[in-house]
Design a protein around this motif. Sequence first.
Motif, PDB file in Angstrom:
ATOM      1  N   MET A  24      28.487  89.322  30.320  1.00 11.51           N
ATOM      2  CA  MET A  24      27.471  88.555  31.036  1.00 11.51           C
ATOM      3  C   MET A  24      26.321  88.198  30.082  1.00 11.51           C
ATOM      4  N   THR A  25      25.914  89.133  29.247  1.00  7.72           N
ATOM      5  CA  THR A  25      24.845  88.879  28.294  1.00  7.72           C
ATOM      6  C   THR A  25      25.266  87.808  27.292  1.00  7.72           C
ATOM      7  N   VAL A  26      26.505  87.882  26.833  1.00  3.45           N
ATOM      8  CA  VAL A  26      27.019  86.851  25.921  1.00  3.45           C
ATOM      9  C   VAL A  26      27.010  85.485  26.611  1.00  3.45           C
ATOM     10  N   ASN A  27      27.377  85.452  27.886  1.00  2.00           N
ATOM     11  CA  ASN A  27      27.372  84.184  28.635  1.00  2.00           C
ATOM     12  C   ASN A  27      25.959  83.638  28.809  1.00  2.00           C
ATOM     13  N   ILE A  28      24.989  84.524  29.028  1.00  2.00           N
ATOM     14  CA  ILE A  28      23.592  84.092  29.153  1.00  2.00           C
ATOM     15  C   ILE A  28      23.140  83.456  27.840  1.00  2.00           C
ATOM     16  N   ILE A  29      23.465  84.118  26.731  1.00  2.00           N
ATOM     17  CA  ILE A  29      23.084  83.582  25.421  1.00  2.00           C
ATOM     18  C   ILE A  29      23.773  82.239  25.176  1.00  2.00           C
ATOM     19  N   ALA A  30      25.044  82.139  25.537  1.00  2.00           N
ATOM     20  CA  ALA A  30      25.776  80.877  25.359  1.00  2.00           C
ATOM     21  C   ALA A  30      25.137  79.763  26.200  1.00  2.00           C
ATOM     22  N   SER A  31      24.715  80.095  27.408  1.00  2.00           N
ATOM     23  CA  SER A  31      24.043  79.094  28.252  1.00  2.00           C
ATOM     24  C   SER A  31      22.734  78.660  27.612  1.00  2.00           C
ATOM     25  N   GLY A  32      21.986  79.620  27.083  1.00  2.00           N
ATOM     26  CA  GLY A  32      20.744  79.300  26.386  1.00  2.00           C
ATOM     27  C   GLY A  32      20.985  78.401  25.200  1.00  2.00           C
ATOM     28  N   GLU A  33      22.066  78.638  24.482  1.00  2.00           N
ATOM     29  CA  GLU A  33      22.413  77.804  23.322  1.00  2.00           C
ATOM     30  C   GLU A  33      22.745  76.376  23.759  1.00  2.00           C
ATOM     31  N   ARG A  34      23.472  76.255  24.859  1.00  2.00           N
ATOM     32  CA  ARG A  34      23.803  74.899  25.354  1.00  2.00           C
ATOM     33  C   ARG A  34      22.533  74.141  25.741  1.00  2.00           C
ATOM     34  N   VAL A  35      21.618  74.824  26.414  1.00  2.00           N
ATOM     35  CA  VAL A  35      20.362  74.182  26.814  1.00  2.00           C
ATOM     36  C   VAL A  35      19.547  73.831  25.571  1.00  2.00           C
ATOM     37  N   ARG A  36      19.545  74.722  24.568  1.00  2.00           N
ATOM     38  CA  ARG A  36      18.833  74.447  23.311  1.00  2.00           C
ATOM     39  C   ARG A  36      19.393  73.195  22.649  1.00  2.00           C
ATOM     40  N   GLU A  37      20.712  73.039  22.676  1.00  2.00           N
ATOM     41  CA  GLU A  37      21.336  71.847  22.098  1.00  2.00           C
ATOM     42  C   GLU A  37      20.905  70.587  22.836  1.00  2.00           C
ATOM     43  N   GLU A  38      20.772  70.682  24.158  1.00  9.72           N
ATOM     44  CA  GLU A  38      20.277  69.533  24.938  1.00  9.72           C
ATOM     45  C   GLU A  38      18.852  69.177  24.507  1.00  9.72           C
ATOM     46  N   ALA A  39      18.051  70.209  24.273  1.00  7.84           N
ATOM     47  CA  ALA A  39      16.666  69.985  23.839  1.00  7.84           C
ATOM     48  C   ALA A  39      16.641  69.312  22.475  1.00  7.84           C
ATOM     49  N   GLU A  40      17.508  69.755  21.582  1.00  9.57           N
ATOM     50  CA  GLU A  40      17.583  69.146  20.247  1.00  9.57           C
ATOM     51  C   GLU A  40      17.971  67.671  20.358  1.00  9.57           C
ATOM     52  N   LYS A  41      18.916  67.396  21.233  1.00 11.07           N
ATOM     53  CA  LYS A  41      19.349  66.004  21.432  1.00 11.07           C
ATOM     54  C   LYS A  41      18.185  65.159  21.954  1.00 11.07           C
ATOM     55  N   ALA A  42      17.457  65.681  22.929  1.00 12.96           N
ATOM     56  CA  ALA A  42      16.303  64.951  23.475  1.00 12.96           C
ATOM     57  C   ALA A  42      15.266  64.717  22.378  1.00 12.96           C
ATOM     58  N   ARG A  43      15.068  65.706  21.549  1.00 15.48           N
ATOM     59  CA  ARG A  43      14.096  65.578  20.458  1.00 15.48           C
ATOM     60  C   ARG A  43      14.529  64.500  19.479  1.00 15.48           C
ATOM     61  N   LEU A  44      15.807  64.482  19.132  1.00 17.65           N
ATOM     62  CA  LEU A  44      16.313  63.468  18.203  1.00 17.65           C
ATOM     63  C   LEU A  44      16.192  62.065  18.779  1.00 17.65           C
ATOM     64  N   GLU A  45      16.296  61.969  20.103  1.00 16.50           N
ATOM     65  CA  GLU A  45      16.171  60.673  20.776  1.00 16.50           C
ATOM     66  C   GLU A  45      14.707  60.324  21.045  1.00 16.50           C
ATOM     67  N   ASN A  46      13.797  61.152  20.528  1.00 19.14           N
ATOM     68  CA  ASN A  46      12.352  60.966  20.681  1.00 19.14           C
ATOM     69  C   ASN A  46      11.905  61.042  22.142  1.00 19.14           C
ATOM     70  N   ASP A  47      12.693  61.747  22.949  1.00 21.68           N
ATOM     71  CA  ASP A  47      12.321  62.017  24.334  1.00 21.68           C
ATOM     72  C   ASP A  47      11.577  63.352  24.333  1.00 21.68           C
ATOM     73  N   LEU A  48      10.333  63.303  23.855  1.00 21.91           N
ATOM     74  CA  LEU A  48       9.602  64.534  23.553  1.00 21.91           C
ATOM     75  C   LEU A  48       9.259  65.353  24.788  1.00 21.91           C
ATOM     76  N   GLY A  49       8.947  64.692  25.876  1.00 27.66           N
ATOM     77  CA  GLY A  49       8.647  65.428  27.104  1.00 27.66           C
ATOM     78  C   GLY A  49       9.842  66.220  27.583  1.00 27.66           C
ATOM     79  N   ASN A  50      11.003  65.589  27.574  1.00 30.14           N
ATOM     80  CA  ASN A  50      12.226  66.273  27.981  1.00 30.14           C
ATOM     81  C   ASN A  50      12.580  67.373  26.992  1.00 30.14           C
ATOM     82  N   ALA A  51      12.322  67.152  25.715  1.00 31.55           N
ATOM     83  CA  ALA A  51      12.599  68.178  24.703  1.00 31.55           C
ATOM     84  C   ALA A  51      11.770  69.427  24.981  1.00 31.55           C
ATOM     85  N   ILE A  52      10.483  69.254  25.256  1.00 32.01           N
ATOM     86  CA  ILE A  52       9.618  70.404  25.547  1.00 32.01           C
ATOM     87  C   ILE A  52      10.142  71.153  26.764  1.00 32.01           C
ATOM     88  N   LYS A  53      10.403  70.402  27.827  1.00 32.58           N
ATOM     89  CA  LYS A  53      10.868  71.014  29.076  1.00 32.58           C
ATOM     90  C   LYS A  53      12.186  71.767  28.851  1.00 32.58           C
TER      91      LYS A  53
END
Length: 183
Positions: A24-53
Amino acid sequence: SQEAADRIQETNVLITQRRQRYEMTVNIIASGERVREEAEKARLENDLGNAIKTYRQAITFFEAVDDEFRELSNNAKERIRQLNGNVREVITAVLDNASDAIDRGERAKEEHRYEEAIASYETIPSIVDVIPEDISEIVTEDKRNMITLSDSKVQEAKVAKLRYEEAQRAQEEAARAGGRGGG
């Protein structure tokens, strides 16, 4: 012998429960990593508000990791540190964008393009609006200062426009009066 069998059974149950908590802990970390990747994508697309969120959402996953498994806990704590750094970097980029809008407005005002200057200054509140109010007092103060500066720059540009237009009219009138008096 039954007692030994019961202890073995209890141990097996505890091992299974621990394995499940680990997974379960590994799955939580994996979920966090997926969300972090979404944030990185938003940042690269200059969607800074979404990146912060989205960075902040990723942080909540990593904060859910407890200390039971040291390696996973240390991994999560390091990710939280990195993600907080990413949030700070994005906020800095947002504030830089607001400063750039002020600079564009200043250049336009110096060139007597007052409507363009005003439009540039008026973009500042929407630029900094993506910064959450609960990040930190300092950042919230910076955000509010940018909005206040924007408001004062708009007023300055409006006054400068009126003065410039009045000076233009006075010059035109003086030219017409000079043209009539010389003939």
